[in-house]
Design a protein around this motif. Structure first.
Motif, PDB file in Angstrom:
ATOM      1  N   ASP A 163       0.874  -1.182   0.000  1.00  0.00           N
ATOM      2  CA  ASP A 163       0.000   0.000   0.000  1.00  0.00           C
ATOM      3  C   ASP A 163       0.909   1.230   0.000  1.00  0.00           C
ATOM      4  O   ASP A 163       1.514   1.546   1.026  1.00  0.00           O
ATOM      5  CB  ASP A 163      -0.885  -0.026   1.258  1.00  0.00           C
ATOM      6  N   PRO A 164       1.046   1.909  -1.156  1.00  0.00           N
ATOM      7  CA  PRO A 164       1.978   3.035  -1.244  1.00  0.00           C
ATOM      8  C   PRO A 164       1.476   4.308  -0.560  1.00  0.00           C
ATOM      9  O   PRO A 164       2.095   5.358  -0.726  1.00  0.00           O
ATOM     10  CB  PRO A 164       2.137   3.255  -2.750  1.00  0.00           C
ATOM     11  N   LEU A 165       0.396   4.211   0.163  1.00  0.00           N
ATOM     12  CA  LEU A 165      -0.112   5.288   1.017  1.00  0.00           C
ATOM     13  C   LEU A 165      -0.500   6.549   0.248  1.00  0.00           C
ATOM     14  O   LEU A 165       0.333   7.373  -0.123  1.00  0.00           O
ATOM     15  CB  LEU A 165       0.904   5.634   2.109  1.00  0.00           C
ATOM     16  N   ILE A 166      -1.786   6.673   0.061  1.00  0.00           N
ATOM     17  CA  ILE A 166      -2.360   7.849  -0.572  1.00  0.00           C
ATOM     18  C   ILE A 166      -2.432   8.972   0.460  1.00  0.00           C
ATOM     19  O   ILE A 166      -2.808   8.737   1.599  1.00  0.00           O
ATOM     20  CB  ILE A 166      -3.784   7.513  -1.051  1.00  0.00           C
ATOM     21  N   ARG A 167      -2.080  10.179   0.027  1.00  0.00           N
ATOM     22  CA  ARG A 167      -2.263  11.333   0.916  1.00  0.00           C
ATOM     23  C   ARG A 167      -3.169  12.346   0.212  1.00  0.00           C
ATOM     24  O   ARG A 167      -3.228  12.392  -1.016  1.00  0.00           O
ATOM     25  CB  ARG A 167      -0.894  11.946   1.253  1.00  0.00           C
ATOM     26  N   PRO A 168      -3.905  13.162   0.978  1.00  0.00           N
ATOM     27  CA  PRO A 168      -4.887  14.069   0.372  1.00  0.00           C
ATOM     28  C   PRO A 168      -4.258  15.061  -0.610  1.00  0.00           C
ATOM     29  O   PRO A 168      -3.284  15.734  -0.265  1.00  0.00           O
ATOM     30  CB  PRO A 168      -5.470  14.819   1.578  1.00  0.00           C
ATOM     31  N   ILE A 169      -4.823  15.159  -1.810  1.00  0.00           N
ATOM     32  CA  ILE A 169      -4.307  16.134  -2.785  1.00  0.00           C
ATOM     33  C   ILE A 169      -4.641  17.558  -2.355  1.00  0.00           C
ATOM     34  O   ILE A 169      -4.022  18.497  -2.832  1.00  0.00           O
ATOM     35  CB  ILE A 169      -4.826  15.893  -4.224  1.00  0.00           C
ATOM     36  N   SER A 170      -5.608  17.716  -1.439  1.00  0.00           N
ATOM     37  CA  SER A 170      -5.966  19.073  -0.997  1.00  0.00           C
ATOM     38  C   SER A 170      -4.818  19.736  -0.231  1.00  0.00           C
ATOM     39  O   SER A 170      -4.683  20.952  -0.251  1.00  0.00           O
ATOM     40  CB  SER A 170      -7.222  19.023  -0.122  1.00  0.00           C
ATOM     41  N   ILE A 200      -7.554  10.134  -0.580  1.00  0.00           N
ATOM     42  CA  ILE A 200      -7.133  11.013  -1.675  1.00  0.00           C
ATOM     43  C   ILE A 200      -7.959  12.307  -1.712  1.00  0.00           C
ATOM     44  O   ILE A 200      -7.462  13.364  -2.058  1.00  0.00           O
ATOM     45  CB  ILE A 200      -7.217  10.263  -3.044  1.00  0.00           C
ATOM     46  N   SER A 201      -9.246  12.203  -1.344  1.00  0.00           N
ATOM     47  CA  SER A 201     -10.168  13.333  -1.504  1.00  0.00           C
ATOM     48  C   SER A 201     -10.456  14.066  -0.199  1.00  0.00           C
ATOM     49  O   SER A 201     -11.322  14.949  -0.160  1.00  0.00           O
ATOM     50  CB  SER A 201     -11.483  12.810  -2.075  1.00  0.00           C
ATOM     51  N   TYR A 202      -9.738  13.716   0.853  1.00  0.00           N
ATOM     52  CA  TYR A 202      -9.992  14.308   2.173  1.00  0.00           C
ATOM     53  C   TYR A 202      -9.954  15.836   2.071  1.00  0.00           C
ATOM     54  O   TYR A 202      -9.057  16.405   1.458  1.00  0.00           O
ATOM     55  CB  TYR A 202      -8.939  13.809   3.175  1.00  0.00           C
ATOM     56  N   GLY A 203     -10.969  16.477   2.659  1.00  0.00           N
ATOM     57  CA  GLY A 203     -11.008  17.945   2.684  1.00  0.00           C
ATOM     58  C   GLY A 203     -11.625  18.580   1.452  1.00  0.00           C
ATOM     59  O   GLY A 203     -11.731  19.805   1.381  1.00  0.00           O
ATOM     60  N   LEU A 204     -12.055  17.777   0.465  1.00  0.00           N
ATOM     61  CA  LEU A 204     -12.642  18.342  -0.762  1.00  0.00           C
ATOM     62  C   LEU A 204     -14.147  18.066  -0.815  1.00  0.00           C
ATOM     63  O   LEU A 204     -14.615  17.082  -0.231  1.00  0.00           O
ATOM     64  CB  LEU A 204     -11.974  17.715  -1.991  1.00  0.00           C
ATOM     65  N   PRO A 205     -14.905  18.919  -1.536  1.00  0.00           N
ATOM     66  CA  PRO A 205     -16.325  18.634  -1.706  1.00  0.00           C
ATOM     67  C   PRO A 205     -16.551  17.514  -2.734  1.00  0.00           C
ATOM     68  O   PRO A 205     -15.662  17.250  -3.546  1.00  0.00           O
ATOM     69  CB  PRO A 205     -16.887  19.964  -2.236  1.00  0.00           C
ATOM     70  N   ASP A 206     -17.709  16.900  -2.684  1.00  0.00           N
ATOM     71  CA  ASP A 206     -18.108  15.873  -3.662  1.00  0.00           C
ATOM     72  C   ASP A 206     -16.995  14.842  -3.881  1.00  0.00           C
ATOM     73  O   ASP A 206     -16.520  14.608  -4.994  1.00  0.00           O
ATOM     74  CB  ASP A 206     -18.501  16.537  -4.988  1.00  0.00           C
ATOM     75  N   ARG A 207     -16.583  14.212  -2.782  1.00  0.00           N
ATOM     76  CA  ARG A 207     -15.389  13.372  -2.769  1.00  0.00           C
ATOM     77  C   ARG A 207     -15.441  12.215  -3.756  1.00  0.00           C
ATOM     78  O   ARG A 207     -14.412  11.755  -4.250  1.00  0.00           O
ATOM     79  CB  ARG A 207     -15.147  12.848  -1.351  1.00  0.00           C
ATOM     80  N   LYS A 208     -16.654  11.735  -4.060  1.00  0.00           N
ATOM     81  CA  LYS A 208     -16.717  10.554  -4.924  1.00  0.00           C
ATOM     82  C   LYS A 208     -16.237  10.831  -6.347  1.00  0.00           C
ATOM     83  O   LYS A 208     -15.805   9.908  -7.032  1.00  0.00           O
ATOM     84  CB  LYS A 208     -18.097   9.911  -4.892  1.00  0.00           C
ATOM     85  N   ILE A 209     -16.278  12.099  -6.775  1.00  0.00           N
ATOM     86  CA  ILE A 209     -15.758  12.431  -8.114  1.00  0.00           C
ATOM     87  C   ILE A 209     -14.246  12.202  -8.137  1.00  0.00           C
ATOM     88  O   ILE A 209     -13.702  11.575  -9.055  1.00  0.00           O
ATOM     89  CB  ILE A 209     -16.079  13.901  -8.495  1.00  0.00           C
ATOM     90  N   ILE A 210     -13.568  12.713  -7.123  1.00  0.00           N
ATOM     91  CA  ILE A 210     -12.116  12.531  -7.028  1.00  0.00           C
ATOM     92  C   ILE A 210     -11.787  11.042  -6.843  1.00  0.00           C
ATOM     93  O   ILE A 210     -10.905  10.493  -7.518  1.00  0.00           O
ATOM     94  CB  ILE A 210     -11.542  13.340  -5.829  1.00  0.00           C
ATOM     95  N   ASN A 211     -12.509  10.390  -5.933  1.00  0.00           N
ATOM     96  CA  ASN A 211     -12.223   8.974  -5.653  1.00  0.00           C
ATOM     97  C   ASN A 211     -12.345   8.124  -6.910  1.00  0.00           C
ATOM     98  O   ASN A 211     -11.474   7.301  -7.207  1.00  0.00           O
ATOM     99  CB  ASN A 211     -13.195   8.429  -4.598  1.00  0.00           C
TER     100      ASN A 211
END
Ligand code: THG
Length: 265
Positions: A163-170, A200-211
């Protein structure tokens, strides 16, 4: 791509309540719902439980397998004693993951012998003694180090999922790119790759689009498995489309089946 259903996690309020109340019907329903939506494994995490993690994980595994005889489980715990209890409790005719180890030698010494004894697959976070990696190259170096340590204990490379560990793009805009770049690099070691998607989408609106967009990109990069909520139709639709586009779904038959069964958006 292998889907590991994330819903039975004690960070979720409803799950925590159901564990505390020993609400068998609720937990079994959550497991069945995820399998019907395409999960190959059910992640079970009781680490944030209000009671005793060891007793809770034993109970959750026992109730799920009594209703679903061939259920495959991903044992998700920071506590090696909870992992051991879960392995002892498991009687179903499925497969097991232990989630997870890192580069930390002491934890490898505790967990890898259990993975060998119980014939499980293993998730390894690419986190070394020096903390979180930033670049794809850092992730690869940690994966190599873990693979050396784990191989020395008789564990096979093909059963390890890094698991290369995803971090929030925000907050860390370059991290999605570094994650994606690391996938083929890690796979060149003969190992597989997995991730927990929603960070990946932490802190962003409408997270499922990013996910869902990110997951399609990760599938192109060769991601083998993901820990996610399979009842999210947008994410499942993206998987079905990306796999068909990457020639991992001959004649688009899975895509068409998912459409007919009403699993697409
Ligand atoms: N890698 C590995 N294992 C993991 C993770 C990972 N296990 C735990 C986690 N990350 C993946 N599982 C979950 C389970 C539930 C939720 C998110 C990840 C969840 N989150 C809600 C949210 O994000 O909005 C908050 C909780 C709620 O209130 O419902 O549900 O990365 N190897």
């Amino acid at each position: 791509m292998l889907i590991i259903g994330e819903r039975i996690n004690s960070t979720r309020a409803h799950i925590q309540e159901a564990m505390k109340a020993r609400d068998t019907a609720f937990i079994v329903k959550e497991a069945k719902k995820q399998i019907e939506a395409g999960a190959g494994f059910i992640d079970v995490n009781c680490a944030m439980s209000l009671g005793d993690e060891i007793r809770d994980i034993d109970w959750v595994i026992s109730v799920i397998q009594s209703e679903i005889g061939d259920v495959s489980i991903c044992i998700d715990s920071p506590n090696h004693l909870a992992i051991e209890r879960a392995l002892e409790a498991y009687r179903a005719k499925g497969k097991l993951f232990i989630n997870s180890i890192t580069g930390e030698q002491a934890r490898i010494d505790l967990i890898v012998p259990l993975a060998v004894k119980y014939n499980t697959k293993l998730i390894a976070l690419t986190m070394g003694e020096g903390g979180m990696p930033n670049s794809a190259e850092d992730r690869l170096a940690i994966a190599k180090d873990i693979l050396t340590k784990v191989s020395a204990k008789g564990f096979k490379a093909e059963d390890i999922y890094f698991d290369p560990l995803i971090r929030p793009i925000s907050t860390e805009p370059d991290q999605a790119k570094e994650f994606l770049k690391s996938i083929p690099m890690i796979k060149s070691l003969g190992a597989k790759t997995v991730c927990g998607l929603s960070n990946i989408s932490y802190g962003l609106p409408d997270r499922k689009i990013i996910n869902s967009t990110f997951l399609a990109m990760a599938i192109q990069s060769g991601l083998d498995a993901a820990i996610l909520d399979p009842t999210e139709k947008q994410v499942v639709s993206s998987i079905a489309a990306a796999e068909a586009l990457m020639c991992k779904d001959e004649y688009c038959s899975d895509y068409i089946k998912a459409f007919r069964e009403g699993r697409l958006i």
